[in-house]
Design a protein around this motif. Structure first.
Motif, PDB file in Angstrom:
ATOM      1  N   ILE A 434       0.820  -1.212   0.000  1.00  0.00           N
ATOM      2  CA  ILE A 434       0.000   0.000   0.000  1.00  0.00           C
ATOM      3  C   ILE A 434       0.851   1.258   0.000  1.00  0.00           C
ATOM      4  N   LYS A 435       2.125   1.153   0.344  1.00  0.00           N
ATOM      5  CA  LYS A 435       3.049   2.289   0.272  1.00  0.00           C
ATOM      6  C   LYS A 435       4.313   1.776  -0.395  1.00  0.00           C
ATOM      7  N   GLN A 436       4.494   2.115  -1.680  1.00  0.00           N
ATOM      8  CA  GLN A 436       5.596   1.583  -2.447  1.00  0.00           C
ATOM      9  C   GLN A 436       6.834   2.460  -2.329  1.00  0.00           C
ATOM     10  N   PRO A 437       8.024   1.876  -2.507  1.00  0.00           N
ATOM     11  CA  PRO A 437       9.236   2.703  -2.516  1.00  0.00           C
ATOM     12  C   PRO A 437       9.196   3.685  -3.682  1.00  0.00           C
ATOM     13  N   GLU A 438       9.779   4.865  -3.486  1.00  0.00           N
ATOM     14  CA  GLU A 438       9.737   5.936  -4.477  1.00  0.00           C
ATOM     15  C   GLU A 438      11.141   6.285  -4.956  1.00  0.00           C
ATOM     16  N   GLN A 447      22.049   9.952   3.628  1.00  0.00           N
ATOM     17  CA  GLN A 447      21.250   8.820   4.118  1.00  0.00           C
ATOM     18  C   GLN A 447      19.935   8.806   3.358  1.00  0.00           C
ATOM     19  N   VAL A 448      19.473   7.607   2.979  1.00  0.00           N
ATOM     20  CA  VAL A 448      18.240   7.486   2.225  1.00  0.00           C
ATOM     21  C   VAL A 448      17.427   6.317   2.774  1.00  0.00           C
ATOM     22  N   SER A 449      16.105   6.421   2.643  1.00  0.00           N
ATOM     23  CA  SER A 449      15.218   5.365   3.153  1.00  0.00           C
ATOM     24  C   SER A 449      14.135   5.093   2.122  1.00  0.00           C
ATOM     25  N   PHE A 450      13.873   3.807   1.881  1.00  0.00           N
ATOM     26  CA  PHE A 450      12.790   3.375   1.002  1.00  0.00           C
ATOM     27  C   PHE A 450      11.718   2.702   1.862  1.00  0.00           C
ATOM     28  N   GLU A 451      10.450   3.084   1.639  1.00  0.00           N
ATOM     29  CA  GLU A 451       9.342   2.488   2.379  1.00  0.00           C
ATOM     30  C   GLU A 451       8.728   1.340   1.594  1.00  0.00           C
ATOM     31  N   CYS A 452       8.205   0.370   2.315  1.00  0.00           N
ATOM     32  CA  CYS A 452       7.473  -0.753   1.701  1.00  0.00           C
ATOM     33  C   CYS A 452       6.466  -1.236   2.737  1.00  0.00           C
ATOM     34  N   ILE A 453       5.327  -0.549   2.804  1.00  0.00           N
ATOM     35  CA  ILE A 453       4.287  -0.861   3.794  1.00  0.00           C
ATOM     36  C   ILE A 453       3.282  -1.784   3.130  1.00  0.00           C
ATOM     37  N   ILE A 454       2.978  -2.883   3.799  1.00  0.00           N
ATOM     38  CA  ILE A 454       2.154  -3.927   3.179  1.00  0.00           C
ATOM     39  C   ILE A 454       0.859  -4.141   3.956  1.00  0.00           C
ATOM     40  N   LYS A 455      -0.098  -4.706   3.245  1.00  0.00           N
ATOM     41  CA  LYS A 455      -1.356  -5.141   3.838  1.00  0.00           C
ATOM     42  C   LYS A 455      -1.559  -6.591   3.418  1.00  0.00           C
TER      43      LYS A 455
END
Length: 1088
Positions: A434-438, A447-455
């Motif tokens: 539901i929240k993909q890496p951008e 410093q960098v961060s990639f999100e990967c929020i799942i349902k």
């Protein structure tokens, strides 16, 4: 014979002669139920006789004449493979002028001076014994005469004007014509009275050989070869007759019958000549077998009537003619068994929502049980298009939903009993990100961060994996993987790339990717950074055979520290002028020990590297030539892939010059057929990268190895690889093609897989060709557009989507390998059932009168079946757009118009019209029309009543009302701000009446008006509430009736805001709404 097996082992390794075991063998398997027999197995010993000694005279030929060099190999079993080579074991080049015939002879259409040589050698390779026999070399000397005489073509083989050829059905037909002549003739082939079969015809040996695969009786006829050059032509006619060994039309199948049942065994075969059918029972001719009153033989059919358990037996059908025979066993098993369900009880199936669910119910019983499925403990039997019931008892839910979860019961019953089994189905929610890496752009060292929020489904345990450029993350502590993110600390240029988040559960998998771009931080303006200056003073010390030490002095680093030095070398012996990478060392190091290869003339140079870039190369060092040695390594990427059905092309990546380790680089190529040959066949070739092995069987595995050698010796023993000889087109079509029509737009096709040995190549899958023949409702043919679906791998079924309802289709199936497609199976015809029709093509309403309307319509463009009727629904619409009662009329399907009578005059009607088949109703179309006002009107009004909101008198009236309200508000405002008391207050002071009490705000009575209250909001009952709206319940003459509820209000100048509007209309029937503005007539009604 092996223990517990029917395998017979003949071992002659410890003595004995193969000839002693030559003969015909047959296996019989017997038990109390009957006896089965195998086909005849013929054993013959292989033979590879020596070449007959003969004295060969030199061939002296005049330039331009034809020549035939005869091979005449010894007769072996199986026949040998013939090829011509020279003393150096190199294949003799062949062309349109020089080629080898099918009998092994070497034909020259005309000889040239370059054909003079003394080493024409014919070789015969006996594959089964792994031996190669060599004929004595043949000498050819060509003498020239000027001028060379040109000649028109004559045929060297076959001779005469006609010949005959007999070939068996299913075999490969080879026809050959080789001609002499100068210039070299060109060969053409035609079939008299017909065309050469497409997709099965091939030309070989420079068109001198016509090859037709998988021949059938239709290929019989006269084939003409024509040899032509500029001086004329010659031709030869070959009459081909295709005979056929017996082949199955219907092979007998095993029968399972219950006592008292009837059945048949059918054995149908064809061939040329027509095969003879004979039956055996338990291996004994049926004429002398024990009698069975329930059995009757009728030619190719055995009929069983009212069988008993003693009728069980194994029957053999033999179909034979002069070219061969077929034998098939069929077990007739008379059995009385109550149903059994083989699927484990309470088996749990889990699927993802919106995907298919397959619930098994494997069963057995005699008579064959009937299968029914129920859902729940007391559920009704499952039926309908949302389920698919397979013959093996499996229940398929094509699109499982959450409400499909539950207990399903399978019931199997026959006349001997009933049994049931329950299985569980759980339908899970799909996993989603539901929240993909951008996409991110980050400066170096940031410093960098990639999100990967799942349902995901709460009952599934997901695992999250991060990849960089489709590979595992680097083993670096800077990469921090959190529960729903990936963080990279202290980013460097190597971190640039694509990062992918993959979420896996036991049932599904999803992924999402984003790109990281690393950019350099902006430099400080005060400092100028540049690439370093090149190193200098290169020196070689400690020279050994395989190593040397190189040292140098660094150049200026130009405000950016040198991070590393890159060392390159030049091989002046093999690749002068080409610099290759050798190694690199840290920027703090100025000497390095270099590993060297033999037989290389080395020069070295050094390049300095900092964060800005690379320096110019240093000046080259002195040269150093190393000594020769055996090769250290063998060629890489060795492969064996055939380019033709009868060859094996062995390729490899040649060693680079410095890898040869010495002069005279060559390769030893070795091969042997896997699991067949014990000895290797080897040949030494020059410094090339390919060798072709000819005369191989079609698509068999070979063990291959390629070893490097030079003038000093061999490289280490190479590793073996597995290759395959060339593929050929598949020989047979898939059999037993069956089509199961699931619904009006979907069908499932099944087929039996072809035997792997007939694929003759790497099985890539199956192709299903299907096309619509005609629509069953229109009976009209159209242009056939074939559709193709490819099913990868060894699948035996596939779904055909997007079919048109109520239509006739044909399909066939073909197997595909790397060479191409095999023959098509016989066309299978199937029909789709009826569906619901499309909407009628048009609906027109004409001829309006006071009480009638005429309706005309067109039939649906896609009836999708036989139309049973039309459904007409209509209802009146009043002035407030409210819909009246709905009337429904059913009209016969053959009608195309209708006159509606007894309608109300000057009334608008809305019509809904659709068509029906036996399956159901199609989509409806709608139309509106109005009956006329009176007889003189001539036609119905084309629109609704005239909207009075657009009339001049109404606009003037509304402006006058608004002006009057504005004047009244101004007067009230002036009176309110004059100061003092209102006249009513003076009257109250003059006439103090004890019965008159001030009105309270909470009880609605009048209170005293005083100066102290002049600046308070108007009170309830006489003034506007504090929100400046007029409440409807306070006055029957409220202005609220002119606006939209409580939202009517005044501007600062006292003018009214809001649309003149009536109350909201009721929702029309059938879900239809009017989008027009409400009529101002309603506003007038509320104003009066």
């Amino acid at each position: 014979m092996k223990p517990n097996s029917g395998t017979l082992v003949i071992n002659i390794m410890n003595g004995g002669k193969a000839e002693a075991y030559e003969g015909v063998y047959q296996c019989t398997a017997r038990n109390e139920r009957g006896a089965a027999i195998s086909n005849n197995i013929v054993i013959r010993p292989s033979r590879s006789p020596l070449w007959t000694k003969e004295k060969l005279e030199p061939n002296q030929v005049r330039e331009g004449d034809s020549l035939v060099l005869h091979c005449r190999p010894p007769v072996g079993l199986p026949p040998p493979i013939i090829f011509w080579m020279d003393n150096a074991f190199q294949r003799l080049p062949q062309s349109e002028r020089v080629s080898q015939g099918l009998n092994g002879d070497l034909y020259f259409s005309n000889v040239q001076p370059e054909d003079t040589r003394e080493d024409y050698i014919c070789y015969a390779r006996f594959n089964h014994t792994q031996t190669i026999q060599q004929k004595q070399p043949i000498s050819v000397k060509v003498f020239s005469t000027k001028p060379v005489t040109e000649r028109q073509p004559i045929l060297l083989t076959p001779t005469g004007s006609t010949s005959t050829k007999v070939e068996l059905r299913g075999n490969v037909l080879l026809l050959e014509c080789i001609a002499a002549g100068l210039p070299t003739p060109v060969i053409h082939w035609i079939k008299e009275g017909g065309e050469l079969p497409a997709n099965r015809t091939f030309f070989e040996n420079f068109k001198k050989t016509l090859k037709i695969i998988d021949v059938s009786e239709a290929d019989s006829g006269n084939y003409k070869c024509i040899a032509r050059n500029i001086l004329g032509s010659a031709h030869h006619v070959i009459s081909v007759t295709v005979k056929a060994a017996p082949y199955w039309i219907t092979a007998p199948r095993n029968l399972v019958l219950s006592p008292g049942e009837d059945g048949t065994l059918i054995c149908r075969a064809n061939g040329n000549p027509k095969p003879n059918i004979s039956w055996l029972a338990n291996g004994v001719p049926i004429a002398i077998a024990p009698e069975d009153p329930s059995r009757k033989v009728d030619g190719d059919t055995i009929i069983f009537s009212h069988v008993q358990e003693r009728s069980s037996a194994v029957y053999q059908c033999n179909a034979s003619n002069e070219y061969g025979y077929l034998l098939a066993n069929a077990f007739v098993n008379v059995l009385a068994e109550p149903p059994r369900i083989l699927t484990p009880a309470n088996k749990l199936y889990q699927v993802i929502a919106d995907s298919p669910a397959l619930l098994d119910c494997a069963y057995f019983g005699s008579p064959k049980p009937e299968i029914e499925w129920f859902k729940g403990v007391k559920g009704s039997i499952l039926r309908g298009s949302e389920y698919v019931f397979h013959d093996n008892g499996t229940l398929e839910i094509p699109v499982a939903q959450k409400d499909s979860t539950g207990t399903y019961t399978c019931v199997a019953r026959n006349e001997l009993g009933k049994i049931q089994n329950e299985v569980q189905l759980e339908v899970k929610d799909p996993t989603m990100i539901i929240k993909q890496p951008e996409y991110k752009v980050i400066q170096r060292y940031g410093q960098v961060s990639f999100e990967c929020i799942i349902k995901h489904d709460s009952t599934l345990l997901p695992t999250v994996i991060w990849l960089k450029d489709n590979d595992e993350l680097p083993d670096d502590e800077r990469f921090l993987v959190g529960k729903d993110n990936l963080t990279i600390m202290n980013v460097t240029d190597k971190d640039d790339g694509t990062y992918t988040c993959i979420v896996n559960t036991t049932l599904d998998s999803v992924s999402a990717s984003a790109v990281l771009t690393v950019v350099a931080a902006p430099p400080t303006p005060a400092i100028i950074y540049a690439r370093p200056n090149p190193p200098f003073d290169l020196e070689l010390t400690g020279q050994l055979e395989r190593s040397v030490e190189l040292s140098w002095i660094p150049g200026d680093e130009n405000n950016s520290p040198i991070t590393n030095f890159v060392i390159e070398y030049e091989d002046g012996l093999h690749e002068p002028g080409v610099w290759n990478y050798q190694t690199e060392v840290p920027g703090t190091q100025t000497t390095v020990q270099l590993k060297l290869s033999p037989y290389v003339n080395y020069s070295f140079r050094v390049i300095a590297v900092n964060e800005i870039g690379r320096s110019q190369p240093s000046e080259p060092s002195e040269q150093y030539l190393t000594k020769s040695a055996n090769p250290d390594e063998n060629p890489s990427n060795v492969q064996g892939i055939g380019s033709e059905p009868d060859n094996l092309v062995i390729t490899w990546e040649s060693l680079k010059g410095f890898q040869s380790n010495g002069p005279g680089l060559q390769y030893k190529v070795s091969w042997r057929q896997k699991d067949v040959d014990d000895e290797w066949t080897s040949v030494i070739v020059a410094n090339v990268s390919k060798y072709i092995v000819s005369g191989t069987p079609t698509f068999v595995p070979y063990e291959i190895k390629v070893q490097a050698l030079n003038d000093l010796g061999y490289a280490p023993e190479p590793s073996e690889v597995i290759g395959h000889s060339g593929e050929d087109l598949p020989m047979v079509a898939p059999g037993n093609v069956q089509v199961h029509v699931i619904n009006s737009t979907l069908a499932k096709v099944h087929w039996d897989p072809v035997p792997l040995k007939t694929v003759r190549g790497h099985l890539q899958g199956y192709k299903v060709y299907y096309w619509k023949v005609q629509s069953l409702s229109r009976r009209s043919r159209r242009h056939v557009e074939k559709k193709i679906l490819t099913f990868r791998g060894n699948k035996t079924f596939g779904m055909l989507p997007g079919l048109e309802p109520y239509s006739s289709y044909k399909l066939n199936v073909r197997v595909v390998n790397g060479k191409g497609e095999g023959p098509a199976s016989p066309d299978k015809v199937f029909k789709t059932p009826e569906g619901v029709p499309s909407s009628p093509s048009f609906l027109k309403i004409t001829n309006p009168t006071l009480d009638s309307l005429t309706l005309e319509w067109g039939s649906p463009t896609h009836p999708n079946g036989v139309l049973t009727s039309y459904i007409l629904k209509f209802q009146p619409i009043n002035n407030t757009h409210e819909l009246g009662p709905l009337v429904e009329i059913r009209i016969p399907a053959n009608e195309s118009s209708l006159i509606l009578k007894n309608l109300n005059y000057s009334t608008r009607y809305k019509f809904y019209f659709n068509a029906q088949t036996s399956v159901g109703s199609g989509n409806q179309i709608t139309e509106e029309a109005v009956t006329i006002m009176d007889e003189g009107a001539g036609k119905a009004m084309a629109s609704r009543q005239v909207d009075i909101a657009t009339q001049g008198w109404f606009i003037g009236l509304m402006c006058a009302v608004a002006l009057l309200i504005l004047i009244l508000l101004i007067v009230c405002f002036i009176r309110r701000n004059k100061g003092g008391k209102y006249p009513v207050k003076e009257k109250e002071d003059a006439h103090a009446d004890p019965e008159i009490q001030p009105m309270k705000e909470d009880d609605g009575t009048f209170g005293e008006y005083s100066d102290a209250e002049d600046h308070k909001p108007l009170k309830k009952g006489s003034r506007t509430p504090s929100d400046r709206t007029v409440k409807k319940e306070d006055s029957d003459d409220s202005l609220v009736d002119y606006g939209e509820g409580v939202n009517g209000q005044f501007n600062e100048d006292g003018s009214f805001i809001g649309q003149y509007s009536g109350k909201k209309e009721k929702e029309p029937a059938e879900g239809n709404e009017s989008s027009e503005a409400p009529s101002p007539v309603n506003a007038m009604n509320s104003f009066v």
